[in-house]
Design a protein around this motif. Sequence first.
Motif, PDB file in Angstrom:
ATOM      1  N   ALA A  42     121.706   1.673 -61.475  1.00 53.04           N
ATOM      2  CA  ALA A  42     122.582   0.566 -61.856  1.00 53.04           C
ATOM      3  C   ALA A  42     122.604   0.520 -63.372  1.00 53.04           C
ATOM      4  CB  ALA A  42     122.037  -0.741 -61.290  1.00 53.04           C
ATOM      5  N   VAL A  43     123.644  -0.072 -63.919  1.00 51.75           N
ATOM      6  CA  VAL A  43     123.731  -0.171 -65.372  1.00 51.75           C
ATOM      7  C   VAL A  43     123.286  -1.566 -65.778  1.00 51.75           C
ATOM      8  CG1 VAL A  43     125.265  -0.067 -67.351  1.00 51.75           C
ATOM      9  CG2 VAL A  43     125.578   1.514 -65.467  1.00 51.75           C
ATOM     10  N   THR A  44     122.346  -1.655 -66.704  1.00 51.46           N
ATOM     11  CA  THR A  44     121.835  -2.956 -67.132  1.00 51.46           C
ATOM     12  C   THR A  44     122.755  -3.537 -68.194  1.00 51.46           C
ATOM     13  OG1 THR A  44     120.506  -1.906 -68.817  1.00 51.46           O
ATOM     14  CG2 THR A  44     119.464  -2.236 -66.680  1.00 51.46           C
ATOM     15  N   GLY A  45     122.436  -4.775 -68.599  1.00 50.06           N
ATOM     16  CA  GLY A  45     123.287  -5.478 -69.554  1.00 50.06           C
ATOM     17  C   GLY A  45     123.457  -4.750 -70.871  1.00 50.06           C
ATOM     18  N   ASP A  46     122.434  -4.005 -71.307  1.00 50.53           N
ATOM     19  CA  ASP A  46     122.569  -3.304 -72.584  1.00 50.53           C
ATOM     20  C   ASP A  46     123.084  -1.877 -72.390  1.00 50.53           C
ATOM     21  OD1 ASP A  46     120.376  -2.415 -71.335  1.00 50.53           O
ATOM     22  OD2 ASP A  46     118.970  -2.667 -73.003  1.00 50.53           O
ATOM     23  N   ASN A  47     123.739  -1.659 -71.256  1.00 51.93           N
ATOM     24  CA  ASN A  47     124.414  -0.402 -70.988  1.00 51.93           C
ATOM     25  C   ASN A  47     123.458   0.776 -70.766  1.00 51.93           C
ATOM     26  OD1 ASN A  47     127.049  -0.085 -70.408  1.00 51.93           O
ATOM     27  ND2 ASN A  47     127.623   0.825 -72.378  1.00 51.93           N
ATOM     28  N   GLN A  48     122.185   0.471 -70.529  1.00 47.63           N
ATOM     29  CA  GLN A  48     121.227   1.530 -70.206  1.00 47.63           C
ATOM     30  C   GLN A  48     121.141   1.643 -68.692  1.00 47.63           C
ATOM     31  OE1 GLN A  48     119.337   3.530 -72.477  1.00 47.63           O
ATOM     32  NE2 GLN A  48     120.969   2.704 -73.752  1.00 47.63           N
ATOM     33  N   GLU A  49     121.017   2.857 -68.225  1.00 49.07           N
ATOM     34  CA  GLU A  49     120.939   3.033 -66.790  1.00 49.07           C
ATOM     35  C   GLU A  49     119.519   2.736 -66.311  1.00 49.07           C
ATOM     36  OE1 GLU A  49     123.302   5.951 -63.824  1.00 49.07           O
ATOM     37  OE2 GLU A  49     122.146   6.862 -65.412  1.00 49.07           O
ATOM     38  N   GLU A  50     119.444   1.966 -65.240  1.00 50.21           N
ATOM     39  CA  GLU A  50     118.143   1.636 -64.673  1.00 50.21           C
ATOM     40  C   GLU A  50     118.089   2.271 -63.288  1.00 50.21           C
ATOM     41  OE1 GLU A  50     116.788  -2.521 -63.500  1.00 50.21           O
ATOM     42  OE2 GLU A  50     116.260  -2.349 -65.636  1.00 50.21           O
ATOM     43  N   PHE A  51     117.177   3.245 -63.141  1.00 54.53           N
ATOM     44  CA  PHE A  51     117.129   3.963 -61.863  1.00 54.53           C
ATOM     45  C   PHE A  51     116.328   3.174 -60.831  1.00 54.53           C
ATOM     46  CE2 PHE A  51     117.698   7.678 -64.785  1.00 54.53           C
ATOM     47  CZ  PHE A  51     118.918   8.078 -64.277  1.00 54.53           C
ATOM     48  N   ALA A  52     116.780   3.248 -59.585  1.00 56.14           N
ATOM     49  CA  ALA A  52     116.034   2.627 -58.490  1.00 56.14           C
ATOM     50  C   ALA A  52     114.727   3.393 -58.282  1.00 56.14           C
ATOM     51  CB  ALA A  52     116.880   2.658 -57.218  1.00 56.14           C
ATOM     52  N   ALA A  53     113.649   2.656 -58.021  1.00 52.38           N
ATOM     53  CA  ALA A  53     112.349   3.296 -57.777  1.00 52.38           C
ATOM     54  C   ALA A  53     112.358   3.957 -56.401  1.00 52.38           C
ATOM     55  CB  ALA A  53     111.255   2.241 -57.839  1.00 52.38           C
ATOM     56  N   PRO A  54     111.513   5.005 -56.221  1.00 52.21           N
ATOM     57  CA  PRO A  54     111.417   5.609 -54.882  1.00 52.21           C
ATOM     58  C   PRO A  54     110.938   4.580 -53.871  1.00 52.21           C
ATOM     59  CG  PRO A  54     110.252   6.943 -56.523  1.00 52.21           C
ATOM     60  CD  PRO A  54     110.616   5.657 -57.198  1.00 52.21           C
ATOM     61  N   MET A  55     111.408   4.712 -52.641  1.00 54.49           N
ATOM     62  CA  MET A  55     111.003   3.781 -51.598  1.00 54.49           C
ATOM     63  C   MET A  55     109.939   4.462 -50.728  1.00 54.49           C
ATOM     64  SD  MET A  55     113.544   1.825 -49.000  1.00 54.49           S
ATOM     65  CE  MET A  55     114.342   0.824 -50.233  1.00 54.49           C
ATOM     66  N   SER A  56     108.869   3.776 -50.544  1.00 50.09           N
ATOM     67  CA  SER A  56     107.773   4.383 -49.794  1.00 50.09           C
ATOM     68  C   SER A  56     108.059   4.325 -48.289  1.00 50.09           C
ATOM     69  CB  SER A  56     106.479   3.621 -50.119  1.00 50.09           C
ATOM     70  OG  SER A  56     105.435   4.152 -49.374  1.00 50.09           O
ATOM     71  N   VAL A  57     107.977   5.483 -47.639  1.00 48.17           N
ATOM     72  CA  VAL A  57     108.167   5.521 -46.177  1.00 48.17           C
ATOM     73  C   VAL A  57     107.071   6.401 -45.564  1.00 48.17           C
ATOM     74  CG1 VAL A  57     110.673   5.169 -46.190  1.00 48.17           C
ATOM     75  CG2 VAL A  57     109.768   7.480 -46.354  1.00 48.17           C
ATOM     76  N   ASP A  58     106.751   6.130 -44.298  1.00 53.46           N
ATOM     77  CA  ASP A  58     105.762   6.963 -43.601  1.00 53.46           C
ATOM     78  C   ASP A  58     106.369   8.333 -43.323  1.00 53.46           C
ATOM     79  OD1 ASP A  58     103.962   4.918 -43.600  1.00 53.46           O
ATOM     80  OD2 ASP A  58     104.608   4.134 -41.652  1.00 53.46           O
ATOM     81  N   ARG A  59     105.532   9.358 -43.486  1.00 51.93           N
ATOM     82  CA  ARG A  59     106.015  10.708 -43.193  1.00 51.93           C
ATOM     83  C   ARG A  59     106.256  10.843 -41.690  1.00 51.93           C
ATOM     84  NH1 ARG A  59     103.860  15.969 -46.146  1.00 51.93           N
ATOM     85  NH2 ARG A  59     104.246  17.570 -44.585  1.00 51.93           N
ATOM     86  N   PRO A  60     107.424  11.358 -41.284  1.00 52.88           N
ATOM     87  CA  PRO A  60     107.693  11.446 -39.840  1.00 52.88           C
ATOM     88  C   PRO A  60     106.889  12.577 -39.189  1.00 52.88           C
ATOM     89  CG  PRO A  60     109.483  12.448 -41.064  1.00 52.88           C
ATOM     90  CD  PRO A  60     108.534  11.896 -42.089  1.00 52.88           C
ATOM     91  N   GLU A  61     106.919  12.584 -37.866  1.00 49.99           N
ATOM     92  CA  GLU A  61     106.235  13.656 -37.130  1.00 49.99           C
ATOM     93  C   GLU A  61     107.011  14.958 -37.256  1.00 49.99           C
ATOM     94  OE1 GLU A  61     104.716  12.786 -32.992  1.00 49.99           O
ATOM     95  OE2 GLU A  61     105.983  11.025 -33.386  1.00 49.99           O
ATOM     96  N   GLN A  62     106.261  16.061 -37.385  1.00 52.36           N
ATOM     97  CA  GLN A  62     106.926  17.363 -37.363  1.00 52.36           C
ATOM     98  C   GLN A  62     107.025  17.801 -35.909  1.00 52.36           C
ATOM     99  OE1 GLN A  62     105.073  20.525 -39.582  1.00 52.36           O
ATOM    100  NE2 GLN A  62     106.915  21.795 -39.458  1.00 52.36           N
ATOM    101  N   GLN A  63     108.200  17.742 -35.357  1.00 52.08           N
ATOM    102  CA  GLN A  63     108.419  18.165 -33.970  1.00 52.08           C
ATOM    103  C   GLN A  63     109.891  18.490 -33.781  1.00 52.08           C
ATOM    104  OE1 GLN A  63     107.291  14.085 -32.322  1.00 52.08           O
ATOM    105  NE2 GLN A  63     109.083  14.551 -31.068  1.00 52.08           N
ATOM    106  N   LYS A  64     110.153  19.456 -32.929  1.00 49.44           N
ATOM    107  CA  LYS A  64     111.553  19.808 -32.672  1.00 49.44           C
ATOM    108  C   LYS A  64     112.226  18.614 -31.998  1.00 49.44           C
ATOM    109  CE  LYS A  64     111.253  24.824 -32.583  1.00 49.44           C
ATOM    110  NZ  LYS A  64     111.558  24.891 -34.020  1.00 49.44           N
ATOM    111  N   THR A  65     113.268  18.111 -32.636  1.00 42.66           N
ATOM    112  CA  THR A  65     113.907  16.875 -32.174  1.00 42.66           C
ATOM    113  C   THR A  65     115.430  17.051 -32.166  1.00 42.66           C
ATOM    114  OG1 THR A  65     112.189  15.786 -33.494  1.00 42.66           O
ATOM    115  CG2 THR A  65     113.832  14.365 -32.483  1.00 42.66           C
TER     116      THR A  65
END
Lengths: 313, 286
Positions: A212-235
């Motif tokens: 997103a662009v902040t008020g002073d025209n600098q770009e502010e990146f969204a932080a990574p979102m923490s998620v649980d690692r899924p199962e490795q399985q043929k799906t």
Amino acid sequence: MTRDGQGSGSDSPDLRRTQELFWDLIAAPQGVRPGLAALRASGRMDAGDLSFMIRGDDRLAPEDRLDIYASMYFYRLRDSLAEDFPKVAAIIGGAAFHNLVTDYLLAHPSRHWSLRYLGVPFAGFLASQDLSRSFPYLADLARLEWARIEMFDAADADVLTRDEAAVAGPDLHLGLIPATTILPFEWNVAPIWRHLEHEAAHDDGGGSNSAAVTGDNQEEFAAPMSVDRPEQQKTPTLVWRQGFAVYHRTLPPTESPCLEAALRDGVALPELCEILMGGEKEPDMQAAMRTVAGLLGRWLKDGLVVRPGFVSS
Amino acid sequence: MTPATKPLDIGHGVGLRREHFARVLSAPTRVDWFEIISENFMVDGGRPLDILMRVRRDYPVVMHGVSLSIGSTDPLDMDYLDRLRRLADRVEASWVSDHLCWTGVGGHNTHDLLPMPYSEEALEHVVSRVSRVQEKLGRRIALENPSSYLTFAASSLSESEFLAVVAERADCGILLDVNNVYVSSVNHRFDPVAYMDSIPRNRVWQFHLAGHSDHGAYLLDTHDHPVPDPVWDLYRHAVGRFGAVPTLVEWDANIPEWDVLEAESLQARKVRDKIVAAELQPEGAS
């Protein structure tokens, strides 16, 4: 500047050369001036600046003017990919997504007249990147996001109703609607997709945006979102459109080979029984017929079966 | 192909955007027609096409493209033109327009409206391509003046001269974007009124109105604001010169509620009606 491609009677390049240089410079990943230096270093041009092609003035030099186009080029395409792959962007965060897109556009610049197709090789590219060592399931998640886009505007078709299927009886030859695909996932990404969809729906700030662009025209990146690692399985996962809504669901082992056969060339009901018995999913014909009846009921309910003889307009 | 004729005045329209799909379909509106971004509907099926065909039952539809790339030195994309024609036939488009620009070269597409050098070489090139496009589509098209942020050393004509000659020689229409004239006039320090006065009266099929952003050293055509006062002033001049031309309000980012967009279109109608009515007053009437 070489003599090749120069317009007659002028120091300016001809139209073709102008457009090629323009493209080379706005697609340069570090901006116009570093792009110009790279062209000079590679011997593709010898001019010191762009005044031979673009007029500058007291407000902006030629390179600054071209940089306006370079920025518009990159940000339009980055934002389009962030809209197509919001869940990938949410997991890796805005800054990593920005860098990923920078590399992606160098490897896969758009070659289609519609921006709609920019993301076609995105999942495959993602799988080849170092990022996939930390997030090995990410390419499958990208495939799911992309398949949902593909199904959203796939061709329309008339759907077979339960009554029509009943009339056809055992002679029914099953074909699937065009808005159907099956993805052979290595990771069970559906729970992550559902979790992020829920998060986005409850985020009134549009939380899946990559920046997103902040008020002073600098770009502010969204932080990574923490998620649980899924199962490795043929799906194996079915993605389809019913009416105007796109759905996906994981396919159980009995359903997957049957649906794949129907998707390939269409299939008759007895063939489905043979697939089930051949794959030792069912022990005998009677059990297979019961399972096929159940599958057919589900497919009709989901609006997956095309009306025989339907031709897309 | 029959010679280009100025289309009927179909009044005041707005762009059809997904944010307003439900509102537009649920109740009558006070706009006369809708303009679509052609490429958004050049798809095989699904909701967008269904919405478009339902809107078309109640309103005229004008098609406005962004991918024709009329100025590119790459070959014309025949697949694109086939699909464009199919959509135009399907929605019975009132007319089809795109931009005086190029969008890519060497098979690449930037998805941006890139500026042309206004040179004799470019003029020959564009005139020839407009003629071929019109043959392929089976209809005349209108070309829009783009906003631009640079000019080329190779340019020997002004943009308005270039556009006027293209329109005359290729026998096509002009979509005069009033906001773009204003933005470019600030960015390149030319007189926007003189620009308009050098465009032939009978070639202008449509006006665009929009907002822009001020970036200090230049204005950027962002379509994310209401129409600002200098653009309204220029619109008054445009109506005075070109008459009752169909007018569209563009709003493509930070898209407002339907009522705000509709009000902007109604404002354009009010401005236009007042000027057209004054022109029709008999001499000496008070």
